[in-house]
Design a protein around this motif. Sequence first.
Motif, PDB file in Angstrom:
ATOM      1  N   LEU A 626       0.843  -1.197   0.000  1.00 58.31           N
ATOM      2  CA  LEU A 626       0.000   0.000   0.000  1.00 58.31           C
ATOM      3  C   LEU A 626       0.873   1.239   0.000  1.00 58.31           C
ATOM      4  CD1 LEU A 626      -2.675   1.626   0.463  1.00 58.31           C
ATOM      5  CD2 LEU A 626      -2.275   1.314   2.926  1.00 58.31           C
ATOM      6  N   TYR A 628       0.254   4.903   0.716  1.00 53.66           N
ATOM      7  CA  TYR A 628      -0.685   5.911   1.184  1.00 53.66           C
ATOM      8  C   TYR A 628       0.004   7.268   1.092  1.00 53.66           C
ATOM      9  CZ  TYR A 628      -3.218   9.086   4.149  1.00 53.66           C
ATOM     10  OH  TYR A 628      -3.868  10.194   4.607  1.00 53.66           O
ATOM     11  N   ILE A 665      -1.564  -1.131  -4.253  1.00 51.60           N
ATOM     12  CA  ILE A 665      -2.685  -0.200  -4.133  1.00 51.60           C
ATOM     13  C   ILE A 665      -2.152   1.171  -3.731  1.00 51.60           C
ATOM     14  CG2 ILE A 665      -4.804   0.339  -2.868  1.00 51.60           C
ATOM     15  CD1 ILE A 665      -5.235  -2.643  -2.494  1.00 51.60           C
ATOM     16  N   VAL A 667      -3.385   5.055  -2.501  1.00 50.83           N
ATOM     17  CA  VAL A 667      -4.482   5.894  -2.009  1.00 50.83           C
ATOM     18  C   VAL A 667      -3.949   7.311  -1.818  1.00 50.83           C
ATOM     19  CG1 VAL A 667      -6.215   6.258  -0.230  1.00 50.83           C
ATOM     20  CG2 VAL A 667      -5.527   3.925  -0.825  1.00 50.83           C
ATOM     21  N   TRP A 731     -12.863   7.248  -2.029  1.00 57.76           N
ATOM     22  CA  TRP A 731     -13.206   6.664  -0.735  1.00 57.76           C
ATOM     23  C   TRP A 731     -13.517   7.752   0.285  1.00 57.76           C
ATOM     24  CZ3 TRP A 731      -8.816   2.486   0.067  1.00 57.76           C
ATOM     25  CH2 TRP A 731      -9.010   1.442  -0.866  1.00 57.76           C
ATOM     26  N   ARG A 737     -10.764   1.976   6.144  1.00 56.00           N
ATOM     27  CA  ARG A 737     -10.343   0.630   6.535  1.00 56.00           C
ATOM     28  C   ARG A 737     -11.183  -0.445   5.850  1.00 56.00           C
ATOM     29  NH1 ARG A 737     -11.256  -0.654  12.572  1.00 56.00           N
ATOM     30  NH2 ARG A 737      -9.622   0.896  12.919  1.00 56.00           N
ATOM     31  N   LEU A 740     -10.336  -0.583   2.116  1.00 55.20           N
ATOM     32  CA  LEU A 740      -9.011  -1.159   1.907  1.00 55.20           C
ATOM     33  C   LEU A 740      -9.060  -2.673   2.081  1.00 55.20           C
ATOM     34  CD1 LEU A 740      -5.982  -0.901   1.427  1.00 55.20           C
ATOM     35  CD2 LEU A 740      -5.694  -0.401   3.864  1.00 55.20           C
ATOM     36  N   HIS A 741      -9.741  -3.135   3.133  1.00 54.90           N
ATOM     37  CA  HIS A 741      -9.839  -4.580   3.357  1.00 54.90           C
ATOM     38  C   HIS A 741     -10.560  -5.264   2.196  1.00 54.90           C
ATOM     39  CE1 HIS A 741     -11.619  -8.303   5.080  1.00 54.90           C
ATOM     40  NE2 HIS A 741     -10.395  -8.408   5.574  1.00 54.90           N
ATOM     41  N   SER A 743     -10.652  -4.273  -0.883  1.00 53.63           N
ATOM     42  CA  SER A 743      -9.731  -4.292  -2.020  1.00 53.63           C
ATOM     43  C   SER A 743      -8.682  -5.384  -1.857  1.00 53.63           C
ATOM     44  CB  SER A 743      -9.043  -2.926  -2.160  1.00 53.63           C
ATOM     45  OG  SER A 743      -9.987  -1.909  -2.389  1.00 53.63           O
TER      46      SER A 743
END
Length: 755
Positions: A626, A628, A665, A667, A731, A737, A740-741, A743
């Motif tokens: 991830l 972020y 991923i 974000v 989002w 959370r 994300l889970h 995904s």
Amino acid sequence: MEDLRKRLLKAEERIAYLGQIKEGIEWGNLPSLQETLQELRDAFYEHSQENLAERIGTLEESLAFLENRCEESLSSMERVRIVRSPLRFSLKDILENVYEEYTELGGEEDANIDPALVAARASISRRVKNRTIMQQVMVIGHEKGHGEEYRNGGSTKPWGNEKALRYMRVAETEGIPIHFYIFTPGAFPVEEYPGAAQQIARNLYVMAKLRVPMIAVTSEGGSGGAEAVGMGDMRLMFSHGYYSVISPEGAAAIEGKIREGAKLPKDLLENCAERLLITAEDNLRLGTIDRIIPEPLLGARRDDFSFFRQIKAEMIRATDEVVLKTKSLRAFRAYELKLEKAARAAGAGGDEEPRIDVSWELADDEIRRLLQFRSRKYRGMATQAYREHLSPYAAFYRRTGKGLAKLYYTFRYDILKSRHKQVKKVMQDVSGEGSVLIKQVTAPFSAAYDFIARKPNGRSARISTLWGSVGEDQVEYGELYTSSLANEDRTVSCPNAEKHGCKDLWVPDLYGEFCGVCENCGHHFPLEYQWYLRHLFEPDSIREFNADLASLNPLNFPGIDKKLEAARAKTGRPCAMITFDARVLGVDIVVAMLYSDFRNGTVGAAEGEKFVRACELARIKRRPLLSYVHTTGGIRIHEGTLGVIQMPKCTMAVREYIDSGGLYIVVYDNNSYAGPVASFLGCSPYQFAIRSSRIGFAGPRVIRDTTGEDVPPDYHSARSALQRGHIQGIWDRRDFRRNLHKSLMTMGGGNLYYR
């Protein structure tokens, strides 16, 4: 007399050229030479031929002296002016003089997809003994032209870079090398599909594993626009060119905090050009290029035909070297010996080109070695530009741990993986057949538990969660972080109050239970990165790694050491990126976080190195990755091209991670701009944005300065990015959370370990 007239016209051109370089005709004795030239022009037919020839000869000698003096003291900004001169050679001049024949692809001149970028199928020849061998190449590069407005000064639009990518793939299909030529002040900053940043990221992602040799030559390299076609196996640069993280004018505007539209002080401009270390010699020393192609005095021009022969020899040599490295070191060494022999022959009056036949076709095992060399090349760049304090014992421990982790995870997920799937299938079959029996045995115990746990209202007790339910057993995580902003006992107005009628918000509630979100319109107020660390991941699951990697001031930019020290004191961290292992609802992941508190989340060598190591760790452990982005202001300009090189370096790491089967991923939150979005962030197949974030290639001021047009207020909004296809979803912070889970559990390849 006609020959004397041509010499006089040439002298006039040389005087004008010197005036361009020095930004005025007042340098040296140029004014007196200009007067002499004007006098000879006005009284051309009043002089005898002998007298005229003598006076023109004297003028030429004086000009030659001035040119030599100018060459000896060229400043960085003067090199920039040389590169930008309309008299300088362009890509079309190279195509016509270096290659035997070429066919332009994607349109010609102004009838083109993007005239600022040219793609051409070309052939280049070499003499071997008594025969001529023609070798096919794909030539891709920027075309500045010689005053044609439709060329846009070599500033490529997104669809021009898309055209480049298309013909890179054609070259890969046909198995021919690619010769890149970089003549751009920077990419044209528009977000219309395919998008400036996103298209550069796509190009870098594909170039990372393109299965053909790539040679990149830079004349004018402006940041991300240069990297869009610059990820070569061999990186060359013309001796009078420049390669920079930002234009000197842009750097001066930022450093001097110059108001928009105000004139830049000349001294500030000159200082910024020098401090950015943009010349060929600077970049060779920094390791961002491999070799310099020498140019004639004060830079090559479009009629320097001997220089074009030199370019041809250099391009053939560079392609040979890349190809031979994939074959064997012995073959490469034999080639080097032949080059030395040819050079000695050239010095003795012989032919300057080595007459050696090297096939540019690669077998499968040679392609594999080519990709390995490319990976190692970019992995090793800019490693001198960050600090890492490790004792010999700690370094040994880290290497040993990494080696053991590779063995463990390889055995666990590569060797036992197929067996694990077979066992799992058997267990599912067995558990299915035995479920009825198990249910009968456990039914009395379940009924007793439900009776004890029942609330007075008759409903079973469930622990509510701030984030919404993912499963019946989800609970709120530990002690939640409360923003320091919540300590202000006051109200704030939502920016959308006039449009949506939002009521004023009491700050303790807004930054407490509301999670910084307006309950009426959903506007997201910015929150500190610590809030996400405490609210997104399971308590005590965060394990930071490479925490000692620190940003430096590799270019010795004045004042930056103090600013870095202030950032370290403010944050308690050594750079703008945090990398750590964490867990989200039972799923282990690796996280790379860019945050705003340290130099506005800008990326330099330390941040790039931490990101690459995070990719490597995620690949070893078979965990999702991830990124972020709390905030990023782009590439850190004070690290110059050592910062720019993080774009291909980090994208290479992402490509290798995704190719190994990983789930990547991204974000975005708050503001995310420039180089990171145009490389290792923008290349992700799964990109999401927190509502109210802003995403783009360049800010409104840069777009206004470049295009001359204002952009609408929502130009960089997450909604606009979603509409253009640059991100895959928006989002809500309160659902971060849960989304994300979801995904993690539904996206990516089937070989992710937790599936």
